[in-house]
Design an enzyme around this catalytic site. Sequence first.
Site, short mmCIF file in Angstrom:
data_model
loop_
_atom_site.label_atom_id
_atom_site.label_comp_id
_atom_site.label_asym_id
_atom_site.label_seq_id
_atom_site.Cartn_x
_atom_site.Cartn_y
_atom_site.Cartn_z
CG ASP A 92 -85.25 -8.69 -22.46
OD1 ASP A 92 -85.53 -9.74 -21.84
OD2 ASP A 92 -85.01 -8.68 -23.68
C1 BGC Z 1 -85.47 -12.18 -24.07
C2 BGC Z 1 -86.93 -11.88 -23.79
C3 BGC Z 1 -87.49 -12.96 -22.90
C4 BGC Z 1 -86.67 -13.05 -21.64
C5 BGC Z 1 -87.16 -14.10 -20.67
C6 BGC Z 1 -84.67 -12.46 -22.83
O1 BGC Z 1 -83.42 -12.96 -23.15
O2 BGC Z 1 -84.89 -11.11 -24.79
O3 BGC Z 1 -87.65 -11.79 -24.98
O4 BGC Z 1 -88.84 -12.71 -22.65
O5 BGC Z 1 -85.33 -13.38 -21.99
O6 BGC Z 1 -86.94 -15.38 -21.16
#
Ligand code: BGC
Length: 741
Positions: free
Chosen positions: A229
């Site tokens: 993530d």
């Molecule tokens: C989120 C993810 C997301 C990623 C990219 C993170 O803060 O938890 O779900 O895909 O950001 O935007």
Amino acid sequence: MKNSEIIKNLSLDDKIKIVTGQDFWYTKELKNEGLKSLLLTDGPSGVRKQEEDIDALGLNQSIETISFPSLALIACSFDKDLLRQYGEYLGQIAKSEKVKVLLGPGINIKRNPLAGRNFEYMSEDPFVSGKLGTAYIKGLQSQGVGASVKHFATNNRENQRFTNSSNIDERTLREIYLSAFETIVKEAEPATIMSSYNFLNQVPVSENKWLLTDLLRNEWGYQGVVVSDWSAVKRRAQSLKAGLNLEMPGKGEATLTEVKDAIKNGQLDEHILDVSVDRVLTLMKDYQIKEEVQSYDKETYHDFARELARKSIVLLKNENENLPLKPSSLGLIGELAENPRYQGGGSSKVNPYHVVTPLGAFKNQQYVYAQGYNINNHEVDQQLQQQAVKVAQQNDQVVLFLGYPESYETEGLDKDSLSLPDNQLALIDAVTKENENVTIVLQNGGTVLMPWADKVKSIVETYLPGEAVGEAIYDILTGKQNPAGKLAETVPQRIEDVPSYLTFNQSKADENYREGIYVGYRYYDTKNIETQFPFGHGLSYTTFDYSNMQITNQESSLKVSLDIKNTGNIFGEEVVQIYIGNRTSDIDMPFKELREFERVALEVNETKTINFEIPHKAMRWYNENRGQWQIDDGEYIIYAGSSVEDIRLEQPITLNITNQTTSNQIHEDTYLSEIVTRKEAFKQSLEQYNLDKIIDAVIENPELTSIFENVPLRSLIMVNIDIKIVRDFIDAANEELSKQA
Ligand code: BGC
């Protein structure tokens, strides 16, 4: 060129760069090998591609595209074909925007309705999330766009999401929190899996070798790429060792130095880095842009967003056939009719193409509108409320548009209440005093408590329905679409009833999953706790009759068939749900668990026979003592219903599928109650060692029965029987057993 040859020719720096994001959304390009950077972008409710200012929190603008309903709503369709189609539509859009990996779907279990990101997740039930997630990914990947299943794993709260540890026993982990991921890995083969921010049992997920390698790769056979993530990785060398292949967005020089130092110091074997490079190279090769980029017709895609929403919206209550709206005078009340909430905040937020508000959708109808309250202010505005009361007095039917303000629910933050804001609650009181025909339409990412449910005739749950919000609601209220959505999560009566109420967000450092496997309906149903609306519930404007359930036990599965008939006077769809209750295990079990479902379309008076094939494997549970899955032989009950509480048909069945002979053996800790039950099997040995008399006495004398039931064989010394006799008897009895086998 083969990956191994490419890797041989790469410098250490280049290898590290390949497993690190080149920037916020792209992987590194490999010019010599002709491999272009891959663009990874959110996500689950539409393509959030950013061209200028970048962020993962939904702060900056992205390209204009279709805002589809949140997964919380789409899951209520219980429609695998629809989810597959949704994946295909997303794939087409992604392709036209040159996006090669779309960051979704989110399939974490809805453990607690306060969790801030529940709108992005599907269900409290792993079977639903697993099957619908599989369909979505198959659709998406059929378009040549990779999925990123997230957030692996146990990311069930938002507060302190980067540091908090989800502490969970292995049975619960496997049966509830990992099960949907397992289904998806095995059935849909997602291109990537996104590892989550949190810790699992005190180990950061991005450094958790058990999760990312032992389980995911070695046990489940996963072949794709594990991507972090965004900014989840703290120690890159540790994460490589654990099996996290691609760090996003990557920390540039800092990552480079850290990994090089680790290799130099002997803390990281370069071959481990090579394994991740190999996986990322394969992903890049598989997902290069090969065809001409085609644009998509936004109007058609907007119509599909409407279709998705209206097929998923849940009619929770409809007294006296209050809905569909009759041609009479109509009052529409509530700011959300004019200024709707149709998507969640954070990384899934897209820049919508065309939002149609409920007022916009009703533009060709006669109605009177009153704002009723301010959505961003919780104080009662007397003037607005008075205007609403007037509308309620002067019209036959009233639709009240209510819901959570955006500030209540967004990524990165959990809620602390499940109540509507005070001004909306006051409005319900004021309006229902003046009008008997009130419908409440809800817009909310997660569950709302409904202590006011008795005051209104109808309740329509729309979650966050995407940019076609108004049109989809219009279709349901007017009967243009017969509702068929079903709740994919329980609506409790009180927040205190929620199984994880005592522990959720109680500690900043630790989230202790003490309720174990009793999540959602598994808890309410087993404990017989009254709910506001149960899991699987959803009404239709027609009625259905269930009959003729037949169960056949096959070699490795159960065949369950039943007839379903549309007994009302309009076309409708019903989600038939099959639950199974294990009545045989000697460990605690939920009263029943969802094992299959099917959405069935029926014309008036039409009857269809539905066939389900449920593998015996579906009846497995995780035995922590043995460290393996187990299936029990014995009695089960098969239920068919319209919700977990509305069971229409049920039948017992006895399964004898495991043929476990060894487990039949007795030992010193075997209780006399078992010897009593199985005494015919040990007849000779009991007689040989004169124990038959004791057993008969136990059977004949009820007082003795209750005392001896809880005495193990080795404790027969309490009634002056030599331990040697007991041991000889055990050997003889087991031999007698093996002769019978
Ligand atoms: C989120 C993810 C997301 C990623 C990219 C993170 O803060 O938890 O779900 O895909 O950001 O935007």
